[in-house]
Structures are given as structure tokens and as C-alpha cells.
Motif scaffolding. Structure first.
Motif, PDB file in Angstrom:
ATOM      1  N   ILE A   5       0.845  -1.186   0.000  1.00  0.00           N
ATOM      2  CA  ILE A   5       0.000   0.000   0.000  1.00  0.00           C
ATOM      3  C   ILE A   5       0.883   1.238   0.000  1.00  0.00           C
ATOM      4  N   ALA A   6       0.378   2.279  -0.634  1.00  0.00           N
ATOM      5  CA  ALA A   6       1.115   3.526  -0.806  1.00  0.00           C
ATOM      6  C   ALA A   6       0.729   4.520   0.292  1.00  0.00           C
ATOM      7  N   ILE A   7       1.384   5.644   0.289  1.00  0.00           N
ATOM      8  CA  ILE A   7       1.006   6.742   1.173  1.00  0.00           C
ATOM      9  C   ILE A   7      -0.355   7.261   0.716  1.00  0.00           C
ATOM     10  N   GLY A   8      -1.278   7.409   1.636  1.00  0.00           N
ATOM     11  CA  GLY A   8      -2.609   7.896   1.293  1.00  0.00           C
ATOM     12  C   GLY A   8      -3.601   7.571   2.381  1.00  0.00           C
ATOM     13  N   ALA A   9      -4.869   7.775   2.064  1.00  0.00           N
ATOM     14  CA  ALA A   9      -5.937   7.589   3.046  1.00  0.00           C
ATOM     15  C   ALA A   9      -6.598   6.229   2.888  1.00  0.00           C
ATOM     16  N   LEU A  10      -6.689   5.489   3.976  1.00  0.00           N
ATOM     17  CA  LEU A  10      -7.518   4.294   4.054  1.00  0.00           C
ATOM     18  C   LEU A  10      -8.885   4.780   4.519  1.00  0.00           C
ATOM     19  N   GLN A  11      -9.922   4.385   3.811  1.00  0.00           N
ATOM     20  CA  GLN A  11     -11.283   4.756   4.191  1.00  0.00           C
ATOM     21  C   GLN A  11     -12.059   3.484   4.501  1.00  0.00           C
ATOM     22  N   TYR A  12     -12.843   3.534   5.561  1.00  0.00           N
ATOM     23  CA  TYR A  12     -13.688   2.391   5.890  1.00  0.00           C
ATOM     24  C   TYR A  12     -15.064   2.885   6.306  1.00  0.00           C
ATOM     25  N   ASP A  13     -16.067   2.049   6.037  1.00  0.00           N
ATOM     26  CA  ASP A  13     -17.453   2.376   6.353  1.00  0.00           C
ATOM     27  C   ASP A  13     -17.940   1.481   7.486  1.00  0.00           C
ATOM     28  N   VAL A  14     -18.585   2.118   8.478  1.00  0.00           N
ATOM     29  CA  VAL A  14     -19.190   1.412   9.605  1.00  0.00           C
ATOM     30  C   VAL A  14     -20.575   2.000   9.819  1.00  0.00           C
TER      31      VAL A  14
END
Length: 85
Positions: free
Chosen positions: A44-53
Motif C-alpha cells: 500500500i502507498a502513502i494515502g488515506a484508508l477509508q472504511y465504512d461502519v
């Protein structure tokens, strides 16, 4: 449906919980993971991980690392991670 997400850095456990989906900054572009996803290991690269809950989208900034997806579990081993707080 949902699955387990765990985000770990060398210093600490950043997040562990049940999520509905995850979007990761892959080395060749972003990619998403839903329940029953095929097994994979990826950088994985530098950046935003997004998750939905429960209909809410949350984000954690990652500074690279690796992800493993296997048997409805997503394990992120990040160089570092920063919560929005």
C-alpha cells in the motif's frame, strides 16, 4: 455484510473492529474490499484508508505498508498511521 479490519503500526494497534467496506491506497491505485473478497497480499502507498461502519465513512492516513485479505479479515501493517483526531 461485514468483516474484521485490523490496522497495526510498529508502535501500536491503531484500529480493530467490524466494518462494511474498506478502500485502500494501492501501489497502482486505490482498491476496495468487501466481505468475501478473494485472498490477496498487496503493498500500500502513502494515502488515506477509508472504511465504512454503519453508514459512516471514516479515514486514517497511512504512510505505506502492506495489506493481507483472507477469510473475511483485512490486516493492514502500516509504516505509520494518523487518525483524523
Amino acid at each position: 455484510m461485514s468483516f474484521q479490519l485490523k490496522i497495526i503500526t510498529p508502535e501500536r494497534l491503531v484500529f480493530e473492529g467490524t466494518v462494511d467496506s474498506v478502500r485502500l491506497p494501492g501501489l497502482d491505485g486505490d482498491f476496495g474490499v468487501l466481505d468475501n473478497h478473494a485472498a490477496l497480499i498487496s503493498g500500500i502507498a502513502i494515502g488515506a484508508l477509508q472504511y465504512d461502519v454503519n453508514g459512516q465513512r471514516k479515514s486514517i492516513k497511512l504512510d505505506g505498508g502492506f495489506v493481507e485479505v483472507n477469510d473475511n479479515q483485512v490486516s493492514v501493517l502500516a509504516d505509520s498511521a494518523q487518525l483524523p483526531e
